[in-house]
Design a protein around this motif. Structure first.
Motif, mmCIF file in Angstrom:
data_model
loop_
_atom_site.group_PDB
_atom_site.id
_atom_site.type_symbol
_atom_site.label_atom_id
_atom_site.label_comp_id
_atom_site.label_asym_id
_atom_site.label_seq_id
_atom_site.Cartn_x
_atom_site.Cartn_y
_atom_site.Cartn_z
ATOM 1 N N GLY A 255 77.242 64.195 18.578
ATOM 2 C CA GLY A 255 76.169 63.462 19.249
ATOM 3 C C GLY A 255 75.132 64.410 19.842
ATOM 4 O O GLY A 255 73.918 64.206 19.675
ATOM 5 N N VAL A 256 75.585 65.465 20.511
ATOM 6 C CA VAL A 256 74.633 66.415 21.112
ATOM 7 C C VAL A 256 73.788 67.057 20.004
ATOM 8 O O VAL A 256 72.556 67.171 20.131
ATOM 9 C CB VAL A 256 75.365 67.504 21.934
ATOM 10 N N ALA A 257 74.438 67.444 18.911
ATOM 11 C CA ALA A 257 73.704 68.080 17.801
ATOM 12 C C ALA A 257 72.654 67.122 17.241
ATOM 13 O O ALA A 257 71.512 67.516 16.965
ATOM 14 C CB ALA A 257 74.685 68.503 16.705
ATOM 15 N N GLU A 258 73.025 65.864 17.083
ATOM 16 C CA GLU A 258 72.078 64.876 16.557
ATOM 17 C C GLU A 258 70.906 64.660 17.522
ATOM 18 O O GLU A 258 69.751 64.519 17.095
ATOM 19 C CB GLU A 258 72.783 63.542 16.329
ATOM 20 N N GLY A 259 71.224 64.625 18.816
ATOM 21 C CA GLY A 259 70.165 64.462 19.812
ATOM 22 C C GLY A 259 69.184 65.619 19.735
ATOM 23 O O GLY A 259 67.951 65.423 19.762
ATOM 24 N N ALA A 260 69.707 66.836 19.634
ATOM 25 C CA ALA A 260 68.848 68.031 19.539
ATOM 26 C C ALA A 260 68.039 67.994 18.242
ATOM 27 O O ALA A 260 66.843 68.323 18.222
ATOM 28 C CB ALA A 260 69.717 69.283 19.595
ATOM 29 N N MET A 287 65.874 75.333 7.619
ATOM 30 C CA MET A 287 66.769 75.357 8.789
ATOM 31 C C MET A 287 67.201 73.937 9.153
ATOM 32 O O MET A 287 68.365 73.680 9.477
ATOM 33 C CB MET A 287 66.077 76.009 9.996
ATOM 34 N N MET A 288 66.247 73.008 9.080
ATOM 35 C CA MET A 288 66.575 71.616 9.411
ATOM 36 C C MET A 288 67.481 70.995 8.339
ATOM 37 O O MET A 288 68.375 70.199 8.654
ATOM 38 C CB MET A 288 65.291 70.792 9.576
ATOM 39 N N ALA A 289 67.229 71.375 7.084
ATOM 40 C CA ALA A 289 68.097 70.857 6.006
ATOM 41 C C ALA A 289 69.525 71.355 6.221
ATOM 42 O O ALA A 289 70.496 70.585 6.113
ATOM 43 C CB ALA A 289 67.570 71.300 4.645
ATOM 44 N N VAL A 333 73.784 74.289 15.688
ATOM 45 C CA VAL A 333 72.651 73.384 15.439
ATOM 46 C C VAL A 333 71.774 73.231 16.691
ATOM 47 O O VAL A 333 70.547 73.236 16.589
ATOM 48 C CB VAL A 333 73.158 72.017 14.913
ATOM 49 N N THR A 334 72.381 73.101 17.858
ATOM 50 C CA THR A 334 71.539 72.959 19.062
ATOM 51 C C THR A 334 70.720 74.236 19.285
ATOM 52 O O THR A 334 69.551 74.160 19.662
ATOM 53 C CB THR A 334 72.363 72.632 20.334
ATOM 54 N N LEU A 335 71.308 75.396 18.999
ATOM 55 C CA LEU A 335 70.541 76.650 19.130
ATOM 56 C C LEU A 335 69.382 76.686 18.143
ATOM 57 O O LEU A 335 68.257 77.076 18.486
ATOM 58 C CB LEU A 335 71.447 77.860 18.884
#
Ligand SMILES: Cc1cc2nc3c(=O)[nH]c(=O)nc-3n(C[C@H](O)[C@H](O)[C@H](O)COP(=O)(O)OP(=O)(O)OC[C@H]3O[C@@H](n4cnc5c(N)ncnc54)[C@H](O)[C@@H]3O)c2cc1C
Length: 391
Positions: A255-260, A287-289, A333-335
């Motif tokens: 969830g945190v990764a998706e939010g970021a 990077m987003m892919a 992912v958040t980084l």
């Protein structure tokens, strides 16, 4: 094989998404900054029945199963890991009580948990017993109709506000897992001291605490699982609950990764440099892919593991794989998403700075990445799994 959610699950997830986005998102930074528990969020979650999602109906819950419960938790974690943890924690000690405690104790505690009136922490880790959870020294020794608890716990999340602590203790002279059981110690018990641990990196609205037990008298009726020096039943029974909570840590990380990811994607469509939007720059697009590939892979692992638990076929090694992959993925992912904001992402005005700090805890608590890998390696080399896993 079915990857589709049911209509009920889609409604539940969408309702949780609206709640998170409309009511919780904009306040998430405040709880962190003020190091304050989001009391109003908890009341709202209780009012909407989210604190009893996986609990049996006889205690006021809705028996929705773990897949449905974690669909809600994932939506909450997209905006605020702390608020997601409030629902997640209802699936730890209350589930141990629901599955293992005597009838009277279940009826006394669980309806209050579902209504949000009773909070119950997990007090397992000790200064000398972290990853090696069987090295605990806290004791619970029978004295007539009571048990006398002595010892020390550390890192007890919500220990400062919990009405009850589910304490792991030795019920007699024993070593290793034998003799360990669990007992509920009430907040105001004479001889119990609670001390908040200061200087936390993330999720600052939740406090971890040290608990000191000095001859604390606990009624015998509060024993959840009896420790027996001859066997490890009192310890092993509650362990089955941690299959689900380990995956739960993975879902919160997801969830945190998706939010970021959502925040980064939005920013990349408006921010321009060199006469070009960030979302048109090949390096950043890749990077987003990569981030999305990782998010989807984590989702598959986590929900497969949860669906197997709901189906009564838990796969402990898969639960560990889901936790390791999703929590480590979320750190990366958040980084990466923070990187999309350039210098602005480094400051607390944007949620990314908080998310990077928050998500860090999930590779540590609930069994570290390394200890989960020990579980997975144990599975690889066990006799039972010889010949490899089958799809
Ligand atoms: C934010 C937060 C909340 C927490 N909440 C709770 C809670 O509510 N209740 C509770 O009881 N506990 C809680 N904990 C404690 C948590 O479960 C422990 O921190 C965790 O189990 C690790 O124990 P330790 O910190 O003593 O590290 P150690 O066990 O000392 O480990 C140190 C390092 O060695 C590695 N390591 C250890 N053994 C092995 C091995 N055999 N092979 C390879 N590597 C190994 C670990 O992975 C780690 O990197 C919380 C911790 C944190 C950070």
């Amino acid at each position: 094989m079915d990857f589709e959610l049911s209509e009920d699950q889609i409604h539940l997830r969408d309702a949780a998404r609206r709640l998170a986005q409309q009511e919780f998102r904009d306040k998430a930074g405040r709880w962190d900054k003020e190091e304050k528990f989001p009391e109003e969020n908890k009341h709202r979650l209780a009012e909407l029945g989210y604190l009893g999602l996986s609990m049996e109906r006889e205690y006021g819950g809705s028996e929705a199963g773990l897949v449905s419960t974690y669909l809600v938790i994932e939506e909450l974690a997209k905006v605020d890991l702390l608020t997601a943890m409030i629902v997640h924690d209802q699936n730890v000690s209350p589930r141990i009580i629901a599955n293992h405690a005597p009838d009277e104790l279940r009826r006394r505690v669980l309806p209050g948990v579902v209504k949000g009136e009773i909070e119950c922490s997990i007090a397992w880790t000790e200064p000398e017993a972290g990853s090696d959870g069987t090295a605990i020294r806290t004791t619970a020794i029978r004295d007539g109709d009571f048990y006398i608890v002595n010892g020390q716990k550390v890192f007890t999340t919500f220990g400062d506000r919990a009405h009850m602590h589910l304490v792991y203790a030795r019920f007699g002279p024993s070593r290793g897992a034998k003799g360990i059981g669990t007992i509920l110690v009430e907040r105001d018990s004479p001889g119990l001291t609670v001390r908040k641990i200061e200087g936390k990196m993330g999720v600052r609205g939740a406090a971890e605490n040290e608990l000191f037990f000095d001859n604390v008298r606990v009624p015998a009726g509060n024993v959840v699982t009896m420790g027996d020096p001859e066997n490890s039943r009192g310890f092993v029974g509650p362990l089955t609950i941690y299959n689900g909570t380990r995956v739960g840590m993975g879902v919160m990380a997801l969830g945190v990764a998706e939010g970021a990811f959502d925040l980064a994607r939005e920013y990349m469509t408006v921010r321009e440099q060199f006469g070009q939007k960030l979302c048109d720059m090949q390096g950043l697009r890749w990077m987003m892919a990569d981030a999305l590939i990782e998010i989807e892979a984590a989702r598959c692992l986590c929900y497969k593991a949860l669906a197997l638990i709901d189906a009564g076929k838990p796969d402990p090694a898969l639960c560990s794989m889901a936790k390791v992959f999703a929590t480590e993925m979320a750190q990366r992912v958040t980084l990466q998403c923070q990187q999309m904001f350039g210098g602005y992402g480094y400051f607390g005005l944007l949620p990314l700075e908080r998310m990077v700090r928050d998500v860090r805890m999930l590779t540590l608590t609930g069994g570290t990445t390394q200890t989960q890998k020990n579980v997975i390696a144990g599975h690889i080399f066990s006799q039972k799994s010889a010949g490899g896993r089958r799809p």
